[in-house]
Write a protein that holds these residues in place. Structure first.
Motif, short mmCIF file in Angstrom:
data_model
loop_
_atom_site.label_atom_id
_atom_site.label_comp_id
_atom_site.label_asym_id
_atom_site.label_seq_id
_atom_site.Cartn_x
_atom_site.Cartn_y
_atom_site.Cartn_z
N UNK A 27 -24.45 -1.50 -7.36
CA UNK A 27 -23.53 -1.07 -6.14
C UNK A 27 -24.15 -0.44 -5.16
N UNK A 28 -23.64 -0.45 -4.11
CA UNK A 28 -24.36 0.41 -2.92
C UNK A 28 -23.66 2.00 -3.19
N UNK A 29 -24.67 2.68 -2.45
CA UNK A 29 -24.67 4.15 -2.78
C UNK A 29 -24.55 4.69 -1.22
N UNK A 30 -23.61 5.53 -0.94
CA UNK A 30 -23.70 6.44 0.24
C UNK A 30 -24.84 7.15 0.40
N UNK A 31 -25.17 7.55 1.58
CA UNK A 31 -26.39 8.19 2.11
C UNK A 31 -26.35 9.53 1.45
N UNK A 32 -25.08 10.40 1.20
CA UNK A 32 -25.20 11.71 0.70
C UNK A 32 -25.37 11.53 -0.76
N UNK A 33 -24.82 10.37 -1.57
CA UNK A 33 -25.05 10.35 -2.67
C UNK A 33 -26.42 9.82 -2.97
N UNK A 34 -27.07 8.80 -2.48
CA UNK A 34 -28.33 8.72 -2.53
C UNK A 34 -29.14 9.79 -2.36
N UNK A 35 -29.19 10.81 -1.61
CA UNK A 35 -29.96 12.07 -1.52
C UNK A 35 -29.55 13.09 -2.73
N UNK A 36 -28.37 12.98 -3.32
CA UNK A 36 -28.14 13.83 -4.35
C UNK A 36 -28.73 13.26 -5.67
N UNK A 38 -31.66 11.26 -5.53
CA UNK A 38 -32.96 11.56 -5.56
C UNK A 38 -33.27 12.91 -6.07
N UNK A 39 -32.60 14.04 -5.65
CA UNK A 39 -32.92 15.38 -6.12
C UNK A 39 -32.67 15.55 -7.50
N UNK A 40 -31.93 14.65 -8.18
CA UNK A 40 -31.75 14.79 -9.68
C UNK A 40 -32.94 13.82 -10.27
N UNK A 41 -33.30 12.85 -9.63
CA UNK A 41 -34.43 12.13 -10.20
C UNK A 41 -35.88 13.02 -9.90
N UNK A 42 -35.82 13.79 -9.04
CA UNK A 42 -37.01 14.81 -8.94
C UNK A 42 -36.86 15.82 -9.84
N UNK A 43 -35.70 16.14 -10.21
CA UNK A 43 -35.73 17.16 -11.67
C UNK A 43 -36.13 16.37 -13.08
N UNK A 44 -35.93 15.05 -13.03
CA UNK A 44 -35.90 14.54 -14.37
C UNK A 44 -37.44 13.95 -14.30
N UNK A 45 -38.22 13.95 -13.41
CA UNK A 45 -39.36 13.08 -13.40
C UNK A 45 -40.74 14.09 -13.92
N UNK A 46 -40.50 15.30 -13.54
CA UNK A 46 -41.57 16.08 -14.47
C UNK A 46 -41.35 16.41 -15.86
N UNK A 47 -40.24 16.25 -16.20
CA UNK A 47 -40.01 16.29 -17.80
C UNK A 47 -40.34 15.20 -18.42
N UNK A 48 -39.99 13.86 -17.87
CA UNK A 48 -40.72 12.74 -18.65
C UNK A 48 -42.00 12.71 -18.30
N UNK A 49 -42.61 13.18 -17.38
CA UNK A 49 -44.12 13.14 -17.35
C UNK A 49 -44.72 14.00 -18.54
N UNK A 50 -44.22 15.17 -18.61
CA UNK A 50 -44.61 16.07 -19.66
C UNK A 50 -44.45 15.49 -21.14
N UNK A 51 -43.39 14.67 -21.50
CA UNK A 51 -42.87 14.14 -22.56
C UNK A 51 -44.15 12.98 -22.69
N UNK A 52 -44.28 12.08 -21.81
CA UNK A 52 -45.26 11.07 -21.80
C UNK A 52 -46.60 11.40 -22.20
N UNK A 118 -26.74 6.80 -9.47
CA UNK A 118 -27.25 6.87 -10.48
C UNK A 118 -28.59 7.36 -10.62
N UNK A 119 -29.28 7.97 -11.33
CA UNK A 119 -30.80 8.04 -11.66
C UNK A 119 -30.90 7.29 -13.04
N UNK A 120 -31.77 6.21 -13.13
CA UNK A 120 -32.23 5.51 -14.14
C UNK A 120 -33.62 5.59 -14.46
N UNK A 121 -33.92 5.81 -15.67
CA UNK A 121 -35.25 6.12 -15.96
C UNK A 121 -35.69 5.54 -17.34
N UNK A 122 -36.97 5.30 -17.71
CA UNK A 122 -37.31 5.03 -19.08
C UNK A 122 -38.92 5.69 -19.24
#
Length: 148
Positions: A27-36, A38-52, A118-122
């Motif tokens: 689905x489409x995201x509003x610009x404000x939702x996409x910004x939010x 991205x902020x959550x993705x930036x919190x998750x990415x270092x945690x996944x990097x550490x686990x990896x 959403x933030x989606x990761x693997x």
């Protein structure tokens, strides 16, 4: 010669490509939702990097690490209506390997940031990835593996 039945921007050019694969279009995201998101993705990415880097990518460990960030697991009733929470951590999707279904090592993460974001990761043995997307109609944050 190009077929007159090909839809513009239709993947491999097959007739009805978008119609047949609509379930895989987020689905489409509003610009404000996409910004939010991205902020959550930036919190998750270092945690996944550490686990990896620690070579720990099982769903139980990944879930625990995501819960430490303050996320709450998504809950549903018997009819699959959302009751609360925003986080889903699941095993990787199964795939066929030598004629057998196998579930690869690793975990998938889906975080519902807003109804439209959403933030989606693997994370798996070979790599990890974090992205943002709108939700999928039938499966929420995760891209459906197959259609019906």
């Amino acid at each position: 010669m190009t077929s007159p039945y090909v839809e513009p921007g239709a993947g491999d050019g097959a007739p009805h490509y978008r119609e047949n694969n609509g379930f895989r279009v987020p689905g489409d995201m509003s610009a404000a939702s996409a910004k939010d998101a991205r902020r959550e993705a930036d919190r998750i990415e270092p945690v996944l990097k550490r686990l990896w880097q620690q070579r720990t990518w099982d769903p139980k460990t990944v879930r625990a690490a995501m819960l430490e960030l303050g996320y709450e697991e998504e809950r549903f009733d018997a009819q699959w209506n959302r009751l609360g929470g925003t986080l889903r951590v699941e095993p990787m999707n199964s795939r066929l390997e030598n004629g057998r279904r196998v579930v690869p090592e690793g975990a998938r993460v889906g975080l519902r940031v807003h109804d439209d974001a959403c933030v989606t990761a693997f994370i798996q043995r070979t790599n990890y990835q974090v992205s943002v997307n709108g939700p999928y109609l039938e499966t929420g944050c995760f891209q459906p593996p197959t259609g019906h």
